[in-house]
Design an enzyme around this catalytic site. Sequence first.
Site, PDB file in Angstrom:
ATOM      1  N   TYR A  12      14.213  51.524  71.400  1.00 58.83           N
ATOM      2  CA  TYR A  12      12.748  51.573  71.323  1.00 58.83           C
ATOM      3  C   TYR A  12      12.317  51.799  69.883  1.00 58.83           C
ATOM      4  O   TYR A  12      13.081  52.290  69.049  1.00 58.83           O
ATOM      5  CB  TYR A  12      12.177  52.652  72.249  1.00 58.83           C
ATOM      6  N   CYS A  13      11.074  51.411  69.584  1.00 59.50           N
ATOM      7  CA  CYS A  13      10.462  51.640  68.277  1.00 59.50           C
ATOM      8  C   CYS A  13       8.951  51.713  68.480  1.00 59.50           C
ATOM      9  O   CYS A  13       8.485  51.797  69.613  1.00 59.50           O
ATOM     10  CB  CYS A  13      10.863  50.549  67.272  1.00 59.50           C
ATOM     11  N   THR A  14       8.183  51.657  67.420  1.00 58.01           N
ATOM     12  CA  THR A  14       6.731  51.855  67.518  1.00 58.01           C
ATOM     13  C   THR A  14       6.053  50.778  68.355  1.00 58.01           C
ATOM     14  O   THR A  14       5.328  51.080  69.309  1.00 58.01           O
ATOM     15  CB  THR A  14       6.092  51.896  66.121  1.00 58.01           C
ATOM     16  N   GLY A  20       7.818  47.546  69.084  1.00 62.76           N
ATOM     17  CA  GLY A  20       8.784  46.637  69.689  1.00 62.76           C
ATOM     18  C   GLY A  20       9.498  45.698  68.732  1.00 62.76           C
ATOM     19  O   GLY A  20      10.556  45.155  69.055  1.00 62.76           O
ATOM     20  N   ILE A  48       6.573  52.189  71.811  1.00 64.33           N
ATOM     21  CA  ILE A  48       5.957  53.467  72.182  1.00 64.33           C
ATOM     22  C   ILE A  48       4.461  53.302  72.431  1.00 64.33           C
ATOM     23  O   ILE A  48       3.904  53.890  73.364  1.00 64.33           O
ATOM     24  CB  ILE A  48       6.171  54.496  71.050  1.00 64.33           C
TER      25      ILE A  48
END
Length: 322
Positions: free
Chosen positions: A177-179, A181, A206
């Site tokens: 996961y990241c901010t 995608g 997120i």
Amino acid sequence: MEEKKYYILLYYCYTTIENPELFREEHHQLCLDLNLLGRIIVAGEGLNGTVSGLKADCQKYMDIVKADPRFETLEFKIDESDEHAFQKLNVRAKDEIVNSDFETVDPNKKTGIHLEPAEFKKLKDQEDVVLVDMRSNYEHSIGKFKGAITLDINNLRNLPEKMHELEEFKNKKVITYCTGGIKCEKASAFLLEKGFENVYQLHGGIIKYGIEEGGEDFEGKCYVFDNRVAVDVNKVNPKVISKCYVCGTISDHMVNCADTVCNRHTAICESCMEKMEGCCSEECKNSPTKREWNMDGYYPKELNGYNPYKDAKRLRKAESQS
């Protein structure tokens, strides 16, 4: 409550752009026409951006971008704001829309299985699942999913040298996961290339999870690349996990050190901000390069006569001659 007048858009799309420099000029002009501010990266592999503007202008922008067949799969993450989230417009052409140097990775050909926020929520706590944060140190220091693995990296280029830390999870379901995608498109593909078989990614990152599922079990705040610095995403069971860099007390007051040379991204509580005059150490506090500080701890770059229309001149000239 008075309605907020602005949108903040976060988006990306891996797609083929044949002439990135020409597209950059045209896209730059589109943003100027719509009075948008923000940062956009154009590359042969796609488009990556975050912009702010009045709601009507942002809606026009989204309609125009989505009307282009190249971006039909693009999804906008939308937040509301009382004002612009940026000081200027910067549209750049680069080799990649997210820095990685993964030369053999192509997200359009192979990537991890996309999980929508609701699917992610059901899967994330299962025994055979491990969550891996693909963001930089300063990002996950202020917020991350409960139980997630974090890596000591500055950007995706550092991922290969940290792969040994993930080897023990090869037989598990790995969810990256990241901010928003975008990093996971390449990170998950890289994991597959290195022999990981069950690789997933949180689609929309997120931010989308917070919008659609209330952000449950995301502890702390989410770092964002605009004037807000960090935002709340968890409306279900929020928890502060970051500590003041100076005194160690619990604090999610994310700032930049007031010393221009240091400029450290970190959490500093309000008490220490006053005592240290916005700095993270005595050395920075006494530095000749310390700037005039403020409690927000956010110091936008000086525009120094920046003219957003400068980059549009060549396109205008070409149009007038056609």
